[in-house]
Design an enzyme around this catalytic site. Structure first.
Site, PDB file in Angstrom:
ATOM      1  CG  HIS A 167       3.703  13.531 -26.073  1.00  0.00           C
ATOM      2  ND1 HIS A 167       4.395  13.736 -24.904  1.00  0.00           N
ATOM      3  CD2 HIS A 167       2.616  12.803 -25.721  1.00  0.00           C
ATOM      4  CE1 HIS A 167       3.755  13.159 -23.905  1.00  0.00           C
ATOM      5  NE2 HIS A 167       2.669  12.583 -24.385  1.00  0.00           N
ATOM      6  CD  GLU A 168      -0.526  11.928 -27.783  1.00  0.00           C
ATOM      7  OE1 GLU A 168      -0.793  10.711 -27.687  1.00  0.00           O
ATOM      8  OE2 GLU A 168      -0.514  12.687 -26.796  1.00  0.00           O
ATOM      9  CG  ASP A 191       1.731  10.241 -21.268  1.00  0.00           C
ATOM     10  OD1 ASP A 191       2.285  10.655 -22.304  1.00  0.00           O
ATOM     11  OD2 ASP A 191       0.517   9.987 -21.198  1.00  0.00           O
TER      12      ASP A 191
END
Length: 908
Positions: free
Chosen positions: A155-156, A166
């Site tokens: 995700h990061e 996001d």
């Protein structure tokens, strides 16, 4: 429109060259060169290293599947701090450093705040700065709240590598959907769950159904979305990768364009996979036939710092007082460089001369010894490679390899043989820092600093700008903890002609004060120097170096906090005076306030705009409300001044994140430019921001299992609006040099349109829609636009893709304000063409005096209905007024209705 299109295409062609790139490369579908650095303040823990390996290995498999069997992690370096014990498994780093690491493992911003986040202050599709993970997260202590570490790492990584955002928004957690229901901001809408709010009395808390706020018509503040633990939906990794079934990014088919997610706001309503698919990583890779090998890890630990000065003494250094100015700056560096550093020295002209082998700086004795070896005469040609090769000899005499050593190279001349040693430099493992003095320093050396991860500075012959001293001062601290770094508080120059006084003040705040060093330089005669501490006590005992035309003073112990006053009286007219003040953290446990400055590119081609960034932090806490000014100097000495802003408009991606930004387009000549930033915070005007950082991992408040909510431990309660006041402070920072080419020698027509409006907001007030936004400028964020074009539609994609065909709002009464002002406008919407529309979508385009138009703004929206809660979210109990928040029937009416029904049934 033809003119506008031509300009847009012209600009687009030049947006590609020179973009700053990470050392990470994609090699046969695998990422090489990733650096994960552990902060020196993190206690030694062998489990941390193993958990980093496990996290990345798991992430590699997850990433491989999520990208359609294209990408994986191949080679990762873990940088161990020198505060940890030595180990035979640890190798010496080359260019790897904490400052330039891709991933940082560091303590949380505040105790208990273990949310992973990515520093990302660039536009959609552009790479971020770094990922921040806490030790407790890496050790797996926060998996219930944030999901498995490997999945979260992907995700990061998507933030960092591909510039996506996001698919949630904690400031806008709910929205009015076209289904006329209140929905949680998410992607995709196939993710199911419950909406509940924690109500507490004393130590007892219960989860209640969320009520509808009468003003927002959405769920009340603090209402949270609790996802179902077991789901079948596969998207999206940028919403909640912790759900077991989630293995893909949202794509064009399942993307939720209605939600006010950051991805929609920043990426023009494109899905994350659309943005990722447009990256070079995906374009340059194809699906693999088999599975990739696990990542390979290297463990690195920095050794003692090694610096070799390689100083040009060729004949051209005899002009413009260059030799003396170089010696002033080198002596400054030698006075403030950290104890324990090994320093050597080489001079060069057409040949090279080793003046000093490596000497470890322990006391004033070594500093003075090296200062006395600086060159005294300029003569001969320029052989840069000879100087560098001699520096290698100096280093290799003490150490078997040059890996991780630093060479500070100062040169002012062209050398057509410099390119002959670029390959040798690249293979050496040494870091080359280049200080280019004047406009003629050889371009090949710029390449050397780039490929070795070194810094690149320009110092013009305009000595009042203090460029040489700023450059050497920036290099005083290496890969060390912030508490050990030398921080520049002031750097100022003044040319006196009609006056003989240079007066001013320097603020020493409580976060600094150790090893405080004052430096005064002059061009003519030794001036009269007066300095007073905050109590008014006169401070003397400056060490005077008449030969180098400089005087300096170190304040013993910790300097007093407050305003220090100086007065310098010149003895000649005209005269050029400069003052520089550096200091270190007063307390190793209290992070100092720091300023980091940079351009968005190392090189650029006219007419592409550039962006100036300055980040102000205390530790990792953003500092808001500072006055930040950028000084951009060309190699000819011309200086442009820009006020940098943290307003979330124009070049600034996020408001109030401590990153101050501005566009730069005032190119005057081809060649190098330097960046210097000054920040000043007034008492009670600047604050520490305790808000959660943007681009942080979503905190999962709990899970729904078999219809029951299993709560996670609550996050530490911190008021998002809480900002603690700071005392006054001053800082200056060098942002290094950048190179611009293809600048026209003749005047060019207006080619810069207004910047895109990115903060348009809309609210419905009865029958009136009220808009607010930040005004753009005639040229990006400078000046004033000629007019605004506002259009509305009932279809968000129609408005985005066919803006010119949408219904136009009458704006004859709207007069634009200067750039960065707040704009307000209200209107009554006309009849939109879309039947059964549930929302009105609004966007703005700006037009300048040359009829150049901006990009269409972000799209704001208002709902044309009062949304209803889902049946599961309807509170069983009435509100304080006796009403259900989503019902117009009160209790009395309900009783009468029931009684009446009974009577009618009885009669029948």
């Amino acid at each position: 429109m033809v003119h506008n299109l031509t300009v847009i295409l012209f600009l687009a062609l030049y947006l590609l060259p020179g973009v700053k790139s990470s050392k990470v490369t994609l090699n046969n579908n695998g990422y090489d060169g990733i650096v994960i650095a552990i902060n020196p303040s993190v206690s030694e823990d062998g489990k941390l290293i193993q958990n980093i390996k496990d996290m990345v290995t798991t992430a590699s498999t997850y990433l491989f599947e999520a990208t359609g069997k294209r990408l994986h992690f191949k080679h990762v370096s873990i940088l161990i701090p020198d505060t940890w014990k030595e180990n035979s498994l640890y190798k010496i780093p080359k260019y790897e450093s904490y400052e330039h690491a891709d991933v940082l493992v560091a303590p949380p911003i505040l105790p208990g705040r273990d949310e992973p986040y990515t520093k990302q202050f660039t536009a959609c599709g552009e790479k971020g700065k770094n990922i921040h993970l806490t030790p407790d997260f890496v050790l797996g202590k926060k998996q219930s709240e944030y999901g498995p570490t490997g999945r979260l790492f992907v995700h990061e990584w998507a933030h960092l590598r591909w510039g996506v955002f996001d698919e949630y928004n904690e400031e806008k957690p709910y929205y009015s959907a076209s289904s006329k229901k209140i929905e949680a901001t998410r992607c995709s809408t196939g993710i199911t769950g419950m909406n509940r709010v924690d109500k507490c009395q004393g130590n007892s808390c219960t989860l209640n159904r969320c009520r509808i706020d009468s003003k927002t018509k959405l769920f009340e503040k603090d209402c949270q979305f609790f996802p179902d633990k077991y789901q079948t939906e596969k998207t999206s990794i940028m919403f909640m990768q912790g759900i077991d079934s989630v293995v893909e990014f949202c794509n064009e088919k399942n993307h939720n364009r209605e939600a006010p997610s950051l991805q929609n706001e920043k990426c023009d309503y494109r899905s994350t996979w659309e943005v990722i698919s447009n990256s070079e990583d995906i374009k340059n890779s194809t699906p693999m036939a088999g599975s990739p090998s696990p990542p390979v890890f290297s463990l690195l630990r920095a050794r003692e710092r090694i610096v070799c000065l390689v100083l040009d003494k060729s004949g051209s250094m005899g002009g413009s007082d260059r030799l003396n100015r170089m010696n002033q700056a080198a002596k400054f560096l030698l006075q403030i460089i950290g104890n324990g550093t090994w320093v050597g020295m080489v001079h060069f002209d057409s040949s090279a001369y080793i003046e000093s082998e490596l000497i470890q700086i322990i006391s004033t004795k070594e500093r003075e010894m090296l200062s006395n070896l600086l060159p005294t005469a300029a003569d001969g040609g320029t052989s840069i490679c000879s100087g560098i090769q001699s520096a290698f000899q100096v280093i290799e005499k003490k150490y078997s390899q040059t890996d991780g050593s630093e060479i500070v190279l100062l040169t002012d001349g062209e050398d057509n043989t410099a390119k002959s040693c670029v390959d040798e430099v690249s293979k050496s493992g040494a870091i080359i820092h280049l200080i280019a003095l004047g406009p003629d320093a050889d371009p090949a050396v710029t390449q050397m600093s780039g490929i070795t991860g070194g810094r690149h500075f320009l110092a013009s012959d305009n000595d009042v700008n203090n460029g040489l001293i700023d450059a050497f001062g920036t290099l005083a601290s290496g890969n060390t903890a912030t508490s050990q770094k030398s921080i520049q508080l002031e750097s100022k120059g003044l040319t006196l002609s009609n006056d003989i006084w240079m007066n001013g003040t320097v603020i020493i705040d409580s976060t600094v004060g150790k090893d405080t060093f004052f430096l005064i330089t002059w061009k003519g005669q030794y001036p009269i120097i007066s300095l007073w501490d905050p109590t008014g006590t006169s401070i003397g005992n400056f060490t005077v170096d008449q030969g180098s035309k400089m005087a300096y003073l170190t304040i013993p112990g910790t300097a007093k906090v407050g305003v220090w006053t100086y007065s310098i009286q010149a003895k000649t007219n005209p005269e050029t005076l400069t003052i520089t003040v550096n200091s270190r953290a007063a307390n190793s446990s209290v992070p100092p306030i720091t300023v980091n400055a940079k351009m968005n590119k190392d090189s650029n081609s006219f007419p592409s705009p550039m962006i100036v960034y300055a980040e102000i932090l205390q530790g990792n806490i953003p500092i808001l409300g500072a006055n930040v000014t950028a000084f951009i100097e060309s190699n000819s000495g011309k200086t442009e001044v820009l006020e940098l802003l943290d307003n979330g408009a124009g070049a600034d991606t996020f408001k109030n994140d401590g990153v101050y930004s501005r566009y730069f387009t005032a190119y005057s000549v081809n060649g190098r430019y330097s960046l210097k930033v000054r920040a000043h915070g007034g008492a009670n005007a600047v604050t520490r921001s305790l808000r959660h950082p943007p681009n942080r991992a979503a905190y999962i408040p709990g899970w729904v299992v078999d219809g029951e909510i299993e709560k996670n431990p609550p996050r530490p309660e911190i008021n998002e609006d809480t900002q603690t006041n700071l005392e006054s402070f001053t800082r200056t920072a060098s942002g290094g040099a950048f190179v611009v080419s293809n600048v026209s020698a003749t005047p060019v027509p207006d080619i810069y349109p207004p910047s895109q409006i990115t903060d348009l907001e809309a609210t419905l007030d009865g029958a009136v829609i009220r808009l607010t936004w930040t005004a753009p400028g005639d040229d990006f964020d400078v000046g004033k636009v000629q007019q605004y074009i506002i259009r509305i539609s009932g279809d968000i994609l129609e408005l985005r893709d066919n803006f010119d065909d949408a219904l136009q709002v009458n704006t004859t009464e709207l007069s634009p304000n200067e750039a960065n002002s707040q704009e307000n406008f209200a209107f009554k919407p006309g009849n939109i063409s879309e039947e059964n529309a549930t929302h009105i979508f609004i966007a703005i385009q700006s037009v300048d005096k040359s009829n150049l138009t901006s990009k269409v703004s972000n799209i704001a929206q208002v709902a044309l209905f009062i949304p209803q809660a889902n049946p599961d979210d309807i509170p069983p109990n009435p509100g304080p007024d006796g009403n259900h928040p989503n019902s117009g029937i009160n209790i009395s009416s309900l009783v009468l209705l029931v009684v009446g029904s009974v009577v009618i049934v009885s009669i029948i």
